[in-house]
Motif scaffolding. Sequence first.
Motif, PDB file in Angstrom:
ATOM      1  N   GLU A 136       0.818  -1.209   0.000  1.00 26.37           N
ATOM      2  CA  GLU A 136       0.000   0.000   0.000  1.00 26.37           C
ATOM      3  C   GLU A 136       0.856   1.265   0.000  1.00 26.37           C
ATOM      4  O   GLU A 136       0.413   2.320  -0.450  1.00 26.37           O
ATOM      5  CB  GLU A 136      -0.941  -0.016   1.200  1.00 26.37           C
ATOM      6  N   ALA A 137       2.105   1.127   0.482  1.00 32.77           N
ATOM      7  CA  ALA A 137       3.024   2.275   0.497  1.00 32.77           C
ATOM      8  C   ALA A 137       3.850   2.359  -0.784  1.00 32.77           C
ATOM      9  O   ALA A 137       4.722   3.230  -0.913  1.00 32.77           O
ATOM     10  CB  ALA A 137       3.951   2.181   1.704  1.00 32.77           C
ATOM     11  N   GLY A 138       3.591   1.449  -1.725  1.00 30.55           N
ATOM     12  CA  GLY A 138       4.327   1.458  -2.982  1.00 30.55           C
ATOM     13  C   GLY A 138       5.750   0.954  -2.865  1.00 30.55           C
ATOM     14  O   GLY A 138       6.616   1.305  -3.685  1.00 30.55           O
ATOM     15  N   ARG A 139       6.015   0.115  -1.843  1.00 34.48           N
ATOM     16  CA  ARG A 139       7.378  -0.361  -1.583  1.00 34.48           C
ATOM     17  C   ARG A 139       7.621  -1.795  -2.042  1.00 34.48           C
ATOM     18  O   ARG A 139       8.663  -2.367  -1.729  1.00 34.48           O
ATOM     19  CB  ARG A 139       7.664  -0.253  -0.078  1.00 34.48           C
ATOM     20  N   THR A 140       6.709  -2.375  -2.783  1.00 35.63           N
ATOM     21  CA  THR A 140       6.842  -3.778  -3.161  1.00 35.63           C
ATOM     22  C   THR A 140       8.169  -4.052  -3.868  1.00 35.63           C
ATOM     23  O   THR A 140       8.928  -4.949  -3.475  1.00 35.63           O
ATOM     24  CB  THR A 140       5.676  -4.205  -4.064  1.00 35.63           C
ATOM     25  N   GLU A 141       8.457  -3.295  -4.908  1.00 36.00           N
ATOM     26  CA  GLU A 141       9.675  -3.537  -5.687  1.00 36.00           C
ATOM     27  C   GLU A 141      10.926  -3.348  -4.828  1.00 36.00           C
ATOM     28  O   GLU A 141      11.869  -4.145  -4.904  1.00 36.00           O
ATOM     29  CB  GLU A 141       9.717  -2.610  -6.898  1.00 36.00           C
ATOM     30  N   PHE A 142      10.940  -2.315  -4.012  1.00 35.30           N
ATOM     31  CA  PHE A 142      12.093  -2.065  -3.149  1.00 35.30           C
ATOM     32  C   PHE A 142      12.334  -3.241  -2.206  1.00 35.30           C
ATOM     33  O   PHE A 142      13.473  -3.704  -2.031  1.00 35.30           O
ATOM     34  CB  PHE A 142      11.868  -0.783  -2.335  1.00 35.30           C
ATOM     35  N   VAL A 143      11.269  -3.752  -1.593  1.00 33.94           N
ATOM     36  CA  VAL A 143      11.407  -4.821  -0.598  1.00 33.94           C
ATOM     37  C   VAL A 143      11.910  -6.111  -1.242  1.00 33.94           C
ATOM     38  O   VAL A 143      12.869  -6.733  -0.759  1.00 33.94           O
ATOM     39  CB  VAL A 143      10.062  -5.063   0.127  1.00 33.94           C
TER      40      VAL A 143
END
Length: 255
Positions: A136-143
């Motif tokens: 939801e924070a738009g961090r999927t790719e980063f994680v």
Amino acid sequence: MTKKLIVGNWKMNGSLAANAGLLQALLAGLGDQAAAADVALCASAPYLAQLQALLQGSAIGWGAQDCSAHESGAYTGEVAAAMLRDFGCRYVILGHSERRQYHGETDDQVAQKAQRALAAGITPIVCVGETLADREAGRTEFVVKRQLSAVIHAVGHCASEIVVAYEPVWAIGTGRTATPEQAQAVHAVLRAQLKAASAHSSRNRILYGGSMNAGNAAELLCQSDIDGGLIGGASLKADEFLSIIASCPLAAAGL
């Protein structure tokens, strides 16, 4: 088309009697499907001897659900990768979200375990995935890139020998599943990362591990960067697990 890999993760389930019945049903029902997909089952350590005894020489491989980051020593309760090799394990699941959440495993620890597995001749199935808050924070790719990067850095030129499993934490055991488009988008990111790390990345297979079942498997498995599935609860039901295997595009094509 890459041959699919379907891996059952029994988690902390099973008994000698229940396992024997499930394995008998899977072996009887697999038939020609084995030619279309590689199949493996990952069980708790006490049952590895049973899997070795009942699956030896069959089309089903087997593996463990974790291994130690240490080669040997005074680590009571730990299981070394070399011990898993003694029981014929081909695979070991590492960094599952439940291990990260309940046992506090870090990216570096997962990477160390991957090193140990490869050194023992066992293929690590490295799990990566984001929480609902991350998505939801738009961090999927980063994680997911951070989690995979730690392993790639640790194993170096052996990066092409790992299997990666994308398991969105919010879709594990919840009945929720990423849409095929959502799953494919993350798989594409992981594929690009593996290609950048190794000239032999065509060997890598990326599995989807978020509540895949008989009802959604076909649509997920036809995505271009989804090379198979890491199956939880559905792997404890012979009919459903066999249905997932039959959903593989190669199986449908009769190849």
